[in-house]
Motif scaffolding. Structure first.
Motif, PDB file in Angstrom:
ATOM      1  N   LEU A 150       0.828  -1.211   0.000  1.00  0.00           N
ATOM      2  CA  LEU A 150       0.000   0.000   0.000  1.00  0.00           C
ATOM      3  C   LEU A 150       0.858   1.255   0.000  1.00  0.00           C
ATOM      4  O   LEU A 150       1.782   1.387   0.810  1.00  0.00           O
ATOM      5  N   LEU A 151       0.576   2.178  -0.913  1.00  0.00           N
ATOM      6  CA  LEU A 151       1.300   3.451  -0.950  1.00  0.00           C
ATOM      7  C   LEU A 151       0.831   4.364   0.178  1.00  0.00           C
ATOM      8  O   LEU A 151      -0.371   4.460   0.449  1.00  0.00           O
ATOM      9  N   LYS A 152       1.770   5.034   0.831  1.00  0.00           N
ATOM     10  CA  LYS A 152       1.419   5.920   1.942  1.00  0.00           C
ATOM     11  C   LYS A 152       0.486   7.044   1.496  1.00  0.00           C
ATOM     12  O   LYS A 152      -0.336   7.515   2.279  1.00  0.00           O
ATOM     13  N   ALA A 153       0.603   7.451   0.249  1.00  0.00           N
ATOM     14  CA  ALA A 153      -0.266   8.518  -0.258  1.00  0.00           C
ATOM     15  C   ALA A 153      -1.729   8.093  -0.290  1.00  0.00           C
ATOM     16  O   ALA A 153      -2.622   8.938  -0.358  1.00  0.00           O
ATOM     17  N   SER A 154      -1.984   6.781  -0.226  1.00  0.00           N
ATOM     18  CA  SER A 154      -3.350   6.267  -0.311  1.00  0.00           C
ATOM     19  C   SER A 154      -3.922   5.871   1.054  1.00  0.00           C
ATOM     20  O   SER A 154      -5.045   5.361   1.120  1.00  0.00           O
ATOM     21  N   LEU A 155      -3.164   6.089   2.119  1.00  0.00           N
ATOM     22  CA  LEU A 155      -3.576   5.591   3.441  1.00  0.00           C
ATOM     23  C   LEU A 155      -4.959   6.076   3.851  1.00  0.00           C
ATOM     24  O   LEU A 155      -5.787   5.291   4.323  1.00  0.00           O
ATOM     25  N   ARG A 156      -5.221   7.351   3.677  1.00  0.00           N
ATOM     26  CA  ARG A 156      -6.482   7.910   4.167  1.00  0.00           C
ATOM     27  C   ARG A 156      -7.683   7.228   3.528  1.00  0.00           C
ATOM     28  O   ARG A 156      -8.715   7.029   4.166  1.00  0.00           O
ATOM     29  N   HIS A 157      -7.538   6.849   2.245  1.00  0.00           N
ATOM     30  CA  HIS A 157      -8.671   6.283   1.518  1.00  0.00           C
ATOM     31  C   HIS A 157      -8.685   4.753   1.504  1.00  0.00           C
ATOM     32  O   HIS A 157      -9.746   4.151   1.361  1.00  0.00           O
ATOM     33  N   GLU A 158      -7.498   4.127   1.643  1.00  0.00           N
ATOM     34  CA  GLU A 158      -7.430   2.689   1.410  1.00  0.00           C
ATOM     35  C   GLU A 158      -6.985   1.860   2.608  1.00  0.00           C
ATOM     36  O   GLU A 158      -7.058   0.631   2.562  1.00  0.00           O
ATOM     37  N   LEU A 159      -6.522   2.501   3.690  1.00  0.00           N
ATOM     38  CA  LEU A 159      -5.980   1.741   4.813  1.00  0.00           C
ATOM     39  C   LEU A 159      -7.002   0.796   5.429  1.00  0.00           C
ATOM     40  O   LEU A 159      -6.747  -0.400   5.586  1.00  0.00           O
ATOM     41  N   LEU A 160      -8.164   1.303   5.795  1.00  0.00           N
ATOM     42  CA  LEU A 160      -9.157   0.488   6.488  1.00  0.00           C
ATOM     43  C   LEU A 160      -9.654  -0.662   5.607  1.00  0.00           C
ATOM     44  O   LEU A 160      -9.778  -1.807   6.075  1.00  0.00           O
ATOM     45  N   GLY A 161      -9.912  -0.365   4.340  1.00  0.00           N
ATOM     46  CA  GLY A 161     -10.356  -1.409   3.429  1.00  0.00           C
ATOM     47  C   GLY A 161      -9.298  -2.484   3.240  1.00  0.00           C
ATOM     48  O   GLY A 161      -9.616  -3.678   3.155  1.00  0.00           O
ATOM     49  N   THR A 162      -8.033  -2.064   3.189  1.00  0.00           N
ATOM     50  CA  THR A 162      -6.935  -3.017   3.028  1.00  0.00           C
ATOM     51  C   THR A 162      -6.814  -3.909   4.262  1.00  0.00           C
ATOM     52  O   THR A 162      -6.627  -5.131   4.138  1.00  0.00           O
ATOM     53  N   ILE A 163      -6.923  -3.329   5.443  1.00  0.00           N
ATOM     54  CA  ILE A 163      -6.862  -4.122   6.681  1.00  0.00           C
ATOM     55  C   ILE A 163      -7.955  -5.189   6.685  1.00  0.00           C
ATOM     56  O   ILE A 163      -7.697  -6.370   6.971  1.00  0.00           O
ATOM     57  N   HIS A 164      -9.175  -4.799   6.350  1.00  0.00           N
ATOM     58  CA  HIS A 164     -10.285  -5.759   6.325  1.00  0.00           C
ATOM     59  C   HIS A 164     -10.057  -6.842   5.267  1.00  0.00           C
ATOM     60  O   HIS A 164     -10.293  -8.034   5.523  1.00  0.00           O
ATOM     61  N   SER A 165      -9.595  -6.431   4.090  1.00  0.00           N
ATOM     62  CA  SER A 165      -9.376  -7.398   3.007  1.00  0.00           C
ATOM     63  C   SER A 165      -8.315  -8.423   3.375  1.00  0.00           C
ATOM     64  O   SER A 165      -8.497  -9.629   3.163  1.00  0.00           O
ATOM     65  N   VAL A 166      -7.200  -7.945   3.925  1.00  0.00           N
ATOM     66  CA  VAL A 166      -6.110  -8.846   4.307  1.00  0.00           C
ATOM     67  C   VAL A 166      -6.555  -9.777   5.429  1.00  0.00           C
ATOM     68  O   VAL A 166      -6.248 -10.969   5.431  1.00  0.00           O
ATOM     69  N   TYR A 167      -7.321  -9.251   6.382  1.00  0.00           N
ATOM     70  CA  TYR A 167      -7.831 -10.067   7.486  1.00  0.00           C
ATOM     71  C   TYR A 167      -8.735 -11.185   6.957  1.00  0.00           C
ATOM     72  O   TYR A 167      -8.771 -12.289   7.520  1.00  0.00           O
ATOM     73  N   GLU A 168      -9.429 -10.913   5.862  1.00  0.00           N
ATOM     74  CA  GLU A 168     -10.331 -11.901   5.257  1.00  0.00           C
ATOM     75  C   GLU A 168      -9.607 -12.841   4.300  1.00  0.00           C
ATOM     76  O   GLU A 168     -10.224 -13.670   3.635  1.00  0.00           O
ATOM     77  N   GLY A 169      -8.277 -12.712   4.231  1.00  0.00           N
ATOM     78  CA  GLY A 169      -7.499 -13.631   3.409  1.00  0.00           C
ATOM     79  C   GLY A 169      -7.232 -13.173   1.991  1.00  0.00           C
ATOM     80  O   GLY A 169      -6.770 -13.948   1.160  1.00  0.00           O
TER      81      GLY A 169
END
Length: 213
Positions: free
Chosen positions: A110-129
């Protein structure tokens, strides 16, 4: 339809040597009821120790850090726990660095420039495998995947070029002739599709072939 919330909050460990970035991530996570920040580290050594003790569901890992870099930390953490879920956080879109991190065991990039928009979704996606790679990075990987890779000796030459060393100095450091250095440079220029040393160094840093110091 949104995915059901986990029975307990997703635990997250944040690893980055910049306190402001860690504060920003903490602020994003703080408002979430199903994600909790359980620890922070500023280098790879701290990351490994905290991962052992906290056993977080997700680890957010910077790559450029003092003492021990992120890729080395990922390798050790995944060596100890192959099921570890690690999301790389980086400023750079470099395909070589991304592939190296994913091969080390990272789940997402994940690019740091995208954290505000993509961090939470990425955490959930990775947690779901699932995996997530920023589109910009995925494009770079696809763009360069068919090109011939630099040899380890060519990377060594390129690092010295980036540090401003002349061919004579490079030859002395690597115990080869200047003609051999010139041959390596010709090969490097061809593989990177550049015409001179300055371009070669710039492309190598951008793609993550050599580290940015």
């Amino acid at each position: 339809m949104s995915a059901p919330s986990p029975a307990r909050p997703i635990s997250v460990l944040c690893v980055d040597d910049h306190p402001l970035l860690r504060d920003g991530i903490a602020a994003i996570i703080e408002s979430q009821s199903d994600i909790v920040l359980v620890g922070e580290a500023s280098n790879g050594h701290e990351a490994i120790a905290l991962h052992r003790s906290l056993k977080p569901d997700i680890t957010l890992m910077d790559l450029q850090m003092p003492e021990l870099d992120g890729i080395s930390a990922i390798e050790q953490i995944c060596g100890e726990n192959p099921k570890a879920l690690i999301v790389v956080l980086t400023t750079y879109e470099g395909d070589v660095q991304a592939v190296r991190a994913l091969k080390a065991g990272a789940s997402s990039y994940l690019l740091k420039a995208s954290l505000r928009h993509e961090l939470l979704g990425t955490i959930h996606s990775v947690y779901e495998g699932k995996r997530f790679i920023s589109p910009e990075v995925a494009q770079q990987i696809a763009l360069h995947s068919m090109r011939e890779q630099l040899s380890s000796r060519e990377v060594s030459v390129l690092e010295l070029v980036a540090n401003g060393k002349a061919n004579k100095d490079i030859a002395g450091r690597l115990s080869v002739s200047e003609e051999t250095v010139k041959a390596h440079l010709r090969s490097i220029f061809l593989k990177l599709d550049v015409v001179d040393r300055t371009q070669a160094a710039a492309v190598a840093i951008r793609r993550g072939i050599i580290p940015l110091h």
